[in-house]
Structures are given as structure tokens and as C-alpha cells.
Write an enzyme that holds these catalytic residues in place. Sequence first.
Site, PDB file in Angstrom:
ATOM      1  N   ASP A   5      -7.182  -0.632   6.690  1.00 19.31           N
ATOM      2  CA  ASP A   5      -7.738   0.448   5.520  1.00 19.31           C
ATOM      3  C   ASP A   5      -9.067   0.448   6.784  1.00 19.31           C
ATOM      4  OD1 ASP A   5      -7.381   0.177   3.392  1.00 19.31           O
ATOM      5  OD2 ASP A   5      -7.940  -2.448   3.403  1.00 19.31           O
ATOM      6  N   LYS A  49      -8.005  -5.506   6.317  1.00 17.68           N
ATOM      7  CA  LYS A  49      -7.067  -5.467   5.307  1.00 17.68           C
ATOM      8  C   LYS A  49      -7.265  -5.518   3.558  1.00 17.68           C
ATOM      9  CE  LYS A  49      -3.109  -5.660   6.436  1.00 17.68           C
ATOM     10  NZ  LYS A  49      -2.650  -4.330   5.506  1.00 17.68           N
ATOM     11  N   GLY A  86       0.473  -1.381  -0.065  1.00 16.16           N
ATOM     12  CA  GLY A  86      -0.424   0.361  -0.364  1.00 16.16           C
ATOM     13  C   GLY A  86       1.147   0.946   0.153  1.00 16.16           C
ATOM     14  N   SER A  87       0.616   2.362   0.215  1.00 15.75           N
ATOM     15  CA  SER A  87       0.521   3.672  -1.110  1.00 15.75           C
ATOM     16  C   SER A  87       1.910   4.331   1.236  1.00 15.75           C
ATOM     17  CB  SER A  87      -0.118   4.844  -0.422  1.00 15.75           C
ATOM     18  OG  SER A  87      -1.571   4.650   0.479  1.00 15.75           O
ATOM     19  N   THR A  88       1.416   3.565   1.796  1.00 12.87           N
ATOM     20  CA  THR A  88       2.029   4.073   3.623  1.00 12.87           C
ATOM     21  C   THR A  88       2.747   2.784   3.922  1.00 12.87           C
ATOM     22  OG1 THR A  88      -0.712   4.409   4.559  1.00 12.87           O
ATOM     23  CG2 THR A  88       1.577   5.058   5.828  1.00 12.87           C
ATOM     24  N   GLU A 118      -0.468 -10.714   3.481  1.00 15.37           N
ATOM     25  CA  GLU A 118      -0.247  -9.889   4.521  1.00 15.37           C
ATOM     26  C   GLU A 118      -0.222 -10.393   5.964  1.00 15.37           C
ATOM     27  OE1 GLU A 118      -1.139  -5.535   2.402  1.00 15.37           O
ATOM     28  OE2 GLU A 118      -2.927  -6.767   3.411  1.00 15.37           O
ATOM     29  N   LYS A 174      -8.441   6.444   8.938  1.00 13.92           N
ATOM     30  CA  LYS A 174      -8.786   4.683   9.257  1.00 13.92           C
ATOM     31  C   LYS A 174      -9.531   4.487  10.597  1.00 13.92           C
ATOM     32  CE  LYS A 174      -6.538   4.691   4.658  1.00 13.92           C
ATOM     33  NZ  LYS A 174      -5.663   3.279   4.673  1.00 13.92           N
ATOM     34  N   GLY A 218       0.068  -1.534   6.685  1.00 11.83           N
ATOM     35  CA  GLY A 218      -1.015  -0.371   6.472  1.00 11.83           C
ATOM     36  C   GLY A 218      -2.392  -0.874   6.826  1.00 11.83           C
TER      37      GLY A 218
HETATM   38  C1  5RP Z   1      -3.307  -3.896   0.641  1.00 16.32           C
HETATM   39  C2  5RP Z   1      -3.691  -3.389   2.322  1.00 16.32           C
HETATM   40  C3  5RP Z   1      -3.465  -2.383   2.566  1.00 16.32           C
HETATM   41  O1  5RP Z   1      -2.052  -2.026   3.312  1.00 16.32           O
HETATM   42  C4  5RP Z   1      -3.940  -0.908   2.820  1.00 16.32           C
HETATM   43  O2  5RP Z   1      -4.965  -0.989   1.857  1.00 16.32           O
HETATM   44  C5  5RP Z   1      -3.976   0.365   3.120  1.00 16.32           C
HETATM   45  O3  5RP Z   1      -2.806   0.925   1.633  1.00 16.32           O
HETATM   46  P1  5RP Z   1      -3.010   2.478   2.244  1.00 16.32           P
HETATM   47  O4  5RP Z   1      -1.247   2.234   2.930  1.00 16.32           O
HETATM   48  O5  5RP Z   1      -2.399   3.312   0.386  1.00 16.32           O
HETATM   49  O6  5RP Z   1      -3.551   3.893   2.773  1.00 16.32           O
HETATM   50  O7  5RP Z   1      -3.995  -3.665   3.196  1.00 16.32           O
HETATM   51  O8  5RP Z   1      -3.929  -5.419   0.720  1.00 16.32           O
END
Ligand code: 5RP
Length: 228
Positions: A87, A97, A29-31, A106, A124, A85
Amino acid sequence: MRLEDEKKAAALAAVKRVRDGMVLGIGSGSTVAIFVEALASLVREKEVEVICVPTSYQSAILLASHGIPLTSLTEHPTLDLTVDGADEIDPNLNLIKGMGGALTQEKIVAASSKEMVVIADSSKLVEVLGVKTPIPVEVIPMAWKTVAEKLAKLGSKVELRHGSGKVGPVVTDNGNFILDAKFPRVDQPKTLEEKINNIPGVVENGLFVEMAKIAYVGQGKTLERKQF
Ligand code: 5RP
């Protein structure tokens, strides 16, 4: 504070937990991408030497692009620390997630780790899981319709996830489909996690219950699981 700044603050807080010689699990993910940037500068400056188990092609490619060594659970079945990360995060640090589609690896990596640390922006945080986000469910492709019907019977509105940048359903890193099951709210995450995983054809679902120990959420906010 902008959400991007919050993600960065969370990622930088988590990188302080990394110690020399650790075997790390790296989420997706982006974080996590921001965390990997920060980890890469520690490695470049020779402050730490680490090896990492990725949870997706995204994190494997990212780690490799920074020259951070990769390993696998075959070589290292027990990891020191996983950073990932989320959701949704509830007050007990239970998580949803998988909106990035990487939930199965994960969860395997987090479950193989002595400690799971979550990094996220404040959007989140929820009081009860499920209020904003569906529960992603990875399914064997031939079973998607029958699993969708059973998830609907459990009280959710179900959609087969479709790709952007690709026609047809999203195909996961493991070659499966994803169903997004939107429940009005999830009051008993452990029970629901088990019920979903009991449906034949389900590979894994995005409820992560009693796995995270610490969450860094935005600027300066740290949540710690009480009974762990
Ligand atoms: C990917 C995940 C990510 O950890 C989750 O979607 C968070 O992503 P982001 O940091 O981009 O908000 O579970 O499957």
C-alpha cells in the site's frame, strides 16, 4: 500510463524471477492476482513446476482456480521467493501493507522466505511512510477498544475497519478485527512496528521493515534495497 497497466508490468517483471522447482509465497490483492495469472500460464505451458503458500483465502482460492498446487509452512517452513503487493513503499523499501486485511499471514510468509519481491503501481511510492495510508493493525476482537486507545496515545487517529458487503467490523481470515491507525508520518518504522506489536491484544501490524529486497513499480522501474 494507467495504474492497471503499471500493475501488469510489475507482475510480469516479477514472474521472470520464478524458477522451476521453487516453493513460492503468494501475497494478496489485485496486483498479486495479475501475477498469479502470469504464473498460471508458465505452469500450464510446463515451463515451471512450483508449489505455493498462500497468504489469504483470496490467494488460496485464486491459486486453486488455476490448478496451481498449494502447500503450507508446516510442509515448507522456508520458501524460495515471496511476491506480494504493497500500500506504501518508501525509498528504503519499507512498506505499509494490509489495506486488503491480509497483513498477518503476509508478514509470516514474507518472513519465512529467502527473498521478498514487491509488485505495485507507482501510486504506492512515498517519500515517508504513513503520509497517505493508515497502518492496519490486526487485533484480538475483545481487545479492540483498549488497543485503539493505546494507538491513539502513540499519536494516531484510529478507526475500527468496517466491512463492505457485510455489516459490522471486518473479520480477518484469522477471525480478528482490524484497526486503521493514521499517523501523520512514520519517521522510524522499526521502532513504531515494535511499539505497536508490544500492545497486548495486537496480533500484527502492517509495517514491513527491511523485508523487501526488490520492488517492481510500474513500467520498467525497479527499486533495490541497498544494504541487505
Ligand atoms: C493486502 C495487501 C495488499 O498487498 C495491498 O493492499 C496491495 O493491494 P493491491 O495490489 O490491490 O493494490 O497488503 O492486505
